[in-house]
Each structure stands twice: as C-alpha cells, then as structure tokens.
Design a protein around this motif. Structure first.
Motif, PDB file in Angstrom:
ATOM      1  N   UNK A   1       0.612  -1.142  -0.114  1.00 21.73           N
ATOM      2  CA  UNK A   1      -0.025   0.160   0.092  1.00 21.73           C
ATOM      3  C   UNK A   1       0.892   1.245   0.115  1.00 21.73           C
ATOM      4  N   UNK A   2       1.049   1.756  -1.143  1.00 24.25           N
ATOM      5  CA  UNK A   2       1.982   3.056  -1.410  1.00 24.25           C
ATOM      6  C   UNK A   2       1.568   4.251  -0.641  1.00 24.25           C
TER       7      UNK A   2
ATOM      8  N   UNK B   1      -4.640  -0.597  -8.604  1.00 20.64           N
ATOM      9  CA  UNK B   1      -5.308  -0.431  -7.655  1.00 20.64           C
ATOM     10  C   UNK B   1      -4.610   0.805  -7.023  1.00 20.64           C
ATOM     11  N   UNK B   2      -3.290   0.717  -6.945  1.00 21.41           N
ATOM     12  CA  UNK B   2      -2.484   1.563  -6.169  1.00 21.41           C
ATOM     13  C   UNK B   2      -2.621   2.905  -7.123  1.00 21.41           C
TER      14      UNK B   2
ATOM     15  N   UNK C   1      -9.702   4.227  -0.135  1.00 20.55           N
ATOM     16  CA  UNK C   1      -8.985   4.001  -1.527  1.00 20.55           C
ATOM     17  C   UNK C   1      -9.234   2.541  -1.946  1.00 20.55           C
ATOM     18  N   UNK C   2      -8.989   2.384  -3.426  1.00 18.48           N
ATOM     19  CA  UNK C   2      -9.140   0.969  -4.166  1.00 18.48           C
ATOM     20  C   UNK C   2      -8.130   0.052  -3.557  1.00 18.48           C
ATOM     21  N   UNK C   3      -7.026   0.595  -3.232  1.00 22.14           N
ATOM     22  CA  UNK C   3      -6.065  -0.585  -2.811  1.00 22.14           C
ATOM     23  C   UNK C   3      -6.388  -1.331  -1.375  1.00 22.14           C
TER      24      UNK C   3
ATOM     25  N   UNK D   1       3.515  16.541  -1.362  1.00 26.83           N
ATOM     26  CA  UNK D   1       4.289  16.104  -0.380  1.00 26.83           C
ATOM     27  C   UNK D   1       3.923  16.505   1.044  1.00 26.83           C
ATOM     28  N   UNK D   2       3.801  17.769   1.168  1.00 26.18           N
ATOM     29  CA  UNK D   2       3.455  18.550   2.637  1.00 26.18           C
ATOM     30  C   UNK D   2       2.074  18.192   3.005  1.00 26.18           C
ATOM     31  N   UNK D   3       1.212  17.786   2.259  1.00 24.75           N
ATOM     32  CA  UNK D   3      -0.073  17.269   2.563  1.00 24.75           C
ATOM     33  C   UNK D   3       0.091  15.849   3.266  1.00 24.75           C
ATOM     34  N   UNK D   4       0.937  14.923   2.323  1.00 18.01           N
ATOM     35  CA  UNK D   4       1.044  13.708   2.900  1.00 18.01           C
ATOM     36  C   UNK D   4       1.698  13.566   4.339  1.00 18.01           C
ATOM     37  N   UNK D   5       2.390  14.456   4.631  1.00 20.69           N
ATOM     38  CA  UNK D   5       3.135  14.369   5.920  1.00 20.69           C
ATOM     39  C   UNK D   5       2.124  14.665   7.047  1.00 20.69           C
TER      40      UNK D   5
END
Length: 231
Positions: free
Chosen positions: A25-26, A214-215, A96-98, A225-229
C-alpha cells in the motif's frame, strides 16, 4: 521443539504474505488493528465453512465439478466475500481502491492459516508438506483475496450499474479461479504439480498487475508531499 517448528511453519506463510501485501500500500496504509481484526475474522470463517461443506457433501454427494466449484470454492469464497461486504465495504477506513486488496487478503490468509494449523494439529503435515502448502494453497488463497479485493475496490469507487457489476465480479472471479485450482487437484494424480505451478504463476502475474492498478487509482497519490506528511 518439533511441534513448535511445525506450528511455526503453519502460521508463518500467512503472516508473511499478509505483511507483503500490507506494505504494498503506497499511499495510505490501513490501521494495523483493522487488518489484524479482519485477519482474525478469517479464523472465524473456518467453522461455518466446515459446517456448510459437510452438510452439502452429505446432501449432494461427492462429484468432482460440484465439489470443486460448489462445495469447496463456492462456500469458501462466498463466506469470505460476505464478511468483507458486510463489515468492511462501507467502513470509513475503506477509503482507496487498494484497501480492498489489503482486507480481502487479510481474511483469506486468516482462513488459510487456520487450514494449515488444522492440518498440522491432525498430524497430516510434516514441515516439508507445510512449506509446499505455503507455496500453493496459502499462496492461492492470497491471490484469490487479491482478485476479490481488487474488484471490490473498483465497486466501492464506481457509480451506477458499474459498481454492481464490479461487486458481482469480486465474488465470481475468485470463485472461478479457486474452483479451477480444486478441479486440477481433484482430477490429476501424477502431473498436478505442473498445472498448479502454471496456474499460480498466472494468478501472481494477474494479481500483481491488479495491485499496481489499484495503487494507481488512489486519490492520495495526487496529494502534495507536505499534505502527505500531515495525514
């Protein structure tokens, strides 16, 4: 020591494969407690599966196609699908699909792990046999889970009639491949290993393609990237 080794060989493959698909799961890993919960639900599925399969065998008899596609694959895949649909499909963590693949492999590998434990407890399996089972039935259950979860993920994030079609396919495709797997085991006595090996290679090829697709459909992959953090 031997008993511990046999039990470890029975449990390790399912946990290893579940860890593998969990780490694939990425973008937005599922809460570990949820994955463990669904894995343990796979344990609980075993009892009703055994009851239904025993009853259907007494009622319908033992015929290769009926046993393979109906009593074995049909009962097992339907009950795993039933658990996923009623407990996970509308859960807020399925975002999410994965996620469909993570939870479907969890319940499938929970089921496969108990099967392995039952073989070990009954004394039918040496360590070598359990290793073979990890490469074939346990791996097979993982692939059936990937296929089920992939189409359940497509259904969850589709609208209109397509959603219902994908939901149906999330049951039909793993049922078909599982049934084919059982037909090979139940009809071939000498060269079954070669046909099963080819089938498993095909399933892994298809399954890993579905993992990647799926990923690629994850809504989280488009975040900065800042949102992912901050997730």
């Amino acid at each position: 020591m031997l008993l511990f080794s046999v039990l470890a060989a029975a449990i390790a493959p399912g946990i290893a494969l579940l860890t593998y698909f969990y780490l694939k799961d990425k973008y937005d890993s599922e809460p570990l407690h949820m994955v463990i919960k669904v894995f343990l639900m796979g344990f609980l599925v075993v009892l009703p599966v055994m009851i239904f399969q025993r009853g259907l065998t007494i009622w319908l008899g033992d015929h290769t196609l009926l046993t393979s596609f109906g009593i074995s694959a049909g009962v097992e895949e339907f009950l795993k699908w039933f658990v996923l649909y009623h407990i996970i499909y509308n859960h807020t963590e399925f975002d999410e699909p994965y996620d469909g693949i993570v939870y479907a492999t969890a319940v499938s590998l929970g089921f496969a792990t108990v099967e392995n434990l039952l073989y070990a407890w009954a004394g039918y399996s040496s360590i070598g046999t359990l290793i073979i089972r990890s490469l074939l039935p346990v791996s097979g259950h993982a692939m059936f889970g990937v296929i089920m979860g992939y189409y359940m993920g497509l259904s969850k994030f589709s609208n209109g009639p397509k959603s219902k079609v994908f939901l149906a396919l999330s049951l039909l495709f793993p049922w078909f491949w599982h049934g084919l797997y059982d037909v090979i085991l139940n009809t071939l006595t000498q060269e079954w290993i070669w046909f099963i090996a080819l089938l498993m290679l095909l399933l892994w090829f298809l399954g890993m393609g579905q993992v990647a697709r799926a990923n690629s459909r994850s809504p989280f992959r488009l975040m900065k990237p800042e949102e992912e953090v901050n997730l």
